[in-house]
Design an enzyme around this catalytic site. Structure first.
Site, mmCIF file in Angstrom:
data_model
loop_
_atom_site.group_PDB
_atom_site.id
_atom_site.type_symbol
_atom_site.label_atom_id
_atom_site.label_comp_id
_atom_site.label_asym_id
_atom_site.label_seq_id
_atom_site.Cartn_x
_atom_site.Cartn_y
_atom_site.Cartn_z
ATOM 1 N N MET A 275 0.811 -1.213 0.000
ATOM 2 C CA MET A 275 0.000 0.000 0.000
ATOM 3 C C MET A 275 0.845 1.264 0.000
ATOM 4 S SD MET A 275 -3.189 -0.617 -0.100
ATOM 5 C CE MET A 275 -3.819 0.978 0.449
ATOM 6 N N ARG A 276 2.168 1.099 0.064
ATOM 7 C CA ARG A 276 2.992 2.293 0.199
ATOM 8 C C ARG A 276 2.837 3.225 -0.996
ATOM 9 N NH1 ARG A 276 7.816 3.125 3.207
ATOM 10 N NH2 ARG A 276 8.138 0.911 3.539
ATOM 11 N N ALA A 277 2.691 2.649 -2.170
ATOM 12 C CA ALA A 277 2.583 3.467 -3.373
ATOM 13 C C ALA A 277 1.344 4.363 -3.312
ATOM 14 C CB ALA A 277 2.529 2.574 -4.607
ATOM 15 N N VAL A 280 2.076 7.189 -0.857
ATOM 16 C CA VAL A 280 3.037 8.159 -1.388
ATOM 17 C C VAL A 280 2.377 9.009 -2.463
ATOM 18 C CG1 VAL A 280 5.161 8.428 -2.719
ATOM 19 C CG2 VAL A 280 5.075 6.800 -0.838
#
Ligand SMILES: [Zn+2]
Length: 648
Positions: A275-277, A280
């Protein structure tokens, strides 16, 4: 003090400048990775950012840059009294040199003073210096593994942590991480890649007028740095003010549902991990709106955020280039399609379990098919390698002395497990406590010990001798001659070398590739850390012709000699892949004997009912280890090699 080139004087590089500015507005975006060839002024642009950042309020005298409004409770210089009059200092850009020691980066705990003088002595490192500023790593792809780990830990926790034999110090370390790299010199470890919020590809402008302007300004700057900088002072002030204003605006910027839907749809369409994308991208889009003086994220912000946040996050295998050949590394058509589908989404199927499901639009999901890759091997093209497999560990037999950190050969050095103790040669680095106590114990009465405290002297101190793993140069010397060129055989050979390359990638080795066929040997790939390049050369390797085995070995010998000068700490491992036959040039055994000092392995590719055992003779001349091609796989039940000679 060196005068830095002003940010506002940089020509072009729009994405890079924008990525840096957005991070200045919102450090939560998570830093920037800048990829590009040499001579593109990457470093100049990065270094120029510091001058634009707002000054930082700090507690006077604190070496760890505590914020007076919220001092770090674990600050080694603390506790700080509340209500101190704060002072401000310029924001810092701290450079982390690729070859820095662990002490220099994390800080050093002086155990010698702690033990013999009873004081707690902690010297802050670069992570402390970078707290609340920018941490810049040039050539970040060449950073040692143990520094990468330090960096990942600090970046994940916002805390730096130093521990020596049970004594530990921790302090806050939140910084904007900026890295620059030349992809030709090797790729970044995927975990580290993912740490950078944004990634930008930089290349020199193709526009002659723009290039001329770059040169003109650079010459003017070099001739008169102070005068040049003064001329851009107004531009710098404007940018600094705009950053400060955007920071104030940032908390009030709204992220409408439609924009969020666009973000998640794009991330799903590009098949990014975790889920980091999504996070960000959302933070980037919000920062962009603030930077442009708006209070709401638009679809344009989402588009720009995708371009900056996604190229390095697409799922891939280690041999894929993280960025496509196109400038931004992102398929624009696919981006537009995902965004327009996200727009339509809620009207069509409107599931209330959210848009994150991605594939919920029903139908066959045509974008899932991998882009054409596998098909291009027919006709007269070079034999394509078989699928890579896990190989057994090939490594130099002898224990090395302090080679670069890695995962292959055994070496004594700063890290690894403790295998012994010795008096420190210089400053004490790694205390071996039991050995120190043992050294001090016999002298206690003589030194007049009466109470319970141990009387320690400097000569008692013992440091740990450690053994860990090093990174090696694995030089492949691959026979591409006719005797090897039966198509199925060559596929197997290429598959084997590819597997060994993959292994080298995972172990962070340097690799090189020498091939020989016909009348000559060629350096298909000079030693590099870029395994992608090596695998690419391998796939395209042509085969056939006579077998100049001696020429291949001589070429390898020259490559190794040059590397010994360039990178003396790195031990080589020569991997010769051949059936051992030679049909051109002098007797290879003579050449092989000259290479006997180098750790080597001969992968024997001989096959068929009649075996000549030539590769085994070659291995004997090299003083190396023979291994049959079929025994290369890690799960192959061949104890033979280990019996003859312990390889791993
Ligand atoms: Zn402090």
């Amino acid at each position: 003090m060196t005068i830095r080139y002003p940010f506002s004087a940089v020509v072009g590089h729009d994405d890079l400048k924008l990525a840096l500015l957005l991070n200045a507005v919102s450090p939560a975006v998570g830093g920037v990775l800048v990829r590009g060839e040499k001579g593109t002024a990457k470093s100049t642009v990065v270094r120029s950012l510091a001058a634009l950042l707002p000054r930082v309020p700090v507690v006077a005298g604190c070496r760890f840059s505590c914020d007076p409004a919220a001092p770090d409770p674990s600050c080694p210089d603390g506790p700080h009294e509340s209500g101190l009059s704060p002072q401000t200092r310029p924001a810092r850009l701290v450079e982390l040199p690729v070859g820095a020691s662990e002490d220099r980066v994390a800080g050093s705990l002086d155990l010698e003073r702690a033990l013999t003088e009873g004081v707690k002595a902690f010297e802050p490192g670069l992570l402390a210096a970078a707290h609340r500023g920018v941490l810049y790593v040039d050539e970040v792809n060449l950073l040692h593994d143990h520094l990468v780990d330090l960096l990942l830990d600090a970046a994940a926790m916002g805390v730096a942590h130093v521990e020596r034999e049970g004594v530990s110090v921790r302090h806050a370390a939140r910084f904007l991480l900026v890295g620059t790299m030349n992809p030709e010199e090797g790729e970044l470890r995927p975990q580290l890649l993912d740490r950078f919020g944004l990634a930008v590809e930089v290349r020199a402008s193709r526009d002659p007028a723009e290039r001329a302007e770059v040169v003109r300004r650079r010459l003017a700057f070099d001739a008169d740095p102070a005068g040049f900088t003064a001329a851009y002072a107004g531009g710098e002030r404007d940018l600094a003010r705009r950053i400060a204003a955007a920071r104030e605006r940032l908390p009030g910027v709204a992220l409408p549902d439609a924009a969020l839907r666009g973000i998640t749809a794009v991330c799903a369409a590009f098949d990014v991990e975790g889920m980091r994308a999504d996070l960000v991208m959302a933070r980037t889009a919000v920062a962009l709106a603030a930077w442009e003086g708006r209070d709401e994220v638009t679809s344009g912000d989402v588009r720009t955020a995708a371009r900056l946040a996604l190229p390095h996050r697409r799922r891939r295998d280690p041999f894929d280039d993280p960025l496509d050949d196109r400038g931004h590394g992102l398929d624009e058509e696919r981006l537009e399609q995902a965004l327009s589908e996200a727009d339509d989404g809620p009207h069509d199927d409107g599931p209330d379990d959210g848009p994150g499901g991605g594939g919920g639009s029903g139908g066959g999901d045509p974008t899932d098919a991998p882009p054409g890759e596998g098909g291009g091997t027919g006709g007269q093209a070079p034999a394509s390698p078989t699928a890579p497999y896990r190989t057994r560990l090939l490594a130099p037999e002898a224990v090395g002395r302090g080679g670069p950190a890695g995962r292959r050969g055994r070496t004594t050095g700063e890290s690894g497990r403790t295998v012994g103790a010795r008096p420190p040669a210089g400053r004490l680095r790694r205390l071996n406590l039991p050995a120190t106590l043992a050294a001090a114990a016999p002298h206690q009465r003589g030194r007049g010990r009466s109470g319970s405290g141990l009387v320690l002297r400097r000569e008692d101190l013992r440091e740990a001798v450690r053994e860990g793993r090093e990174s090696n140069l694995v030089l492949f010397c691959v026979d591409a001659s006719g005797s090897m060129a039966a198509r199925a055989r060559m596929r197997a050979v290429k598959g084997a070398v590819l597997s060994l390359l993959l292994d080298a990638y995972q172990r962070r080795d340097k690799v090189g590739l020498v091939t020989f066929r016909g009348e000559e040997a060629t350096v298909a790939l000079p030693p590099t850390s870029s395994v992608e390049l090596a695998s690419d050369r391998l796939a395209r390797l042509a085969t056939g012709g006579r077998t100049p085995l001696a020429a291949g070995l001589r070429r390898a010998e020259r490559v190794l000699a040059a590397e010994r000068l360039r990178d003396p700490r790195r031990r080589p491992l020569l991997v010769v892949v051949t059936d051992g036959r030679h049909t051109a040039g002098p007797d290879p055994v003579v050449t092989a004997r000259r290479l006997a000092g180098v750790a080597s392995v001969v992968v024997d590719c001989e096959h068929g009912p009649v075996r000549l055992g030539l590769a085994g003779r070659l291995a004997a001349a090299l003083g190396g280890t023979p291994i049959r091609l079929e025994e290369l796989a890690a799960d192959h039940l061949a104890a033979v090699v280990r019996d003859v000679r312990r390889v791993a």
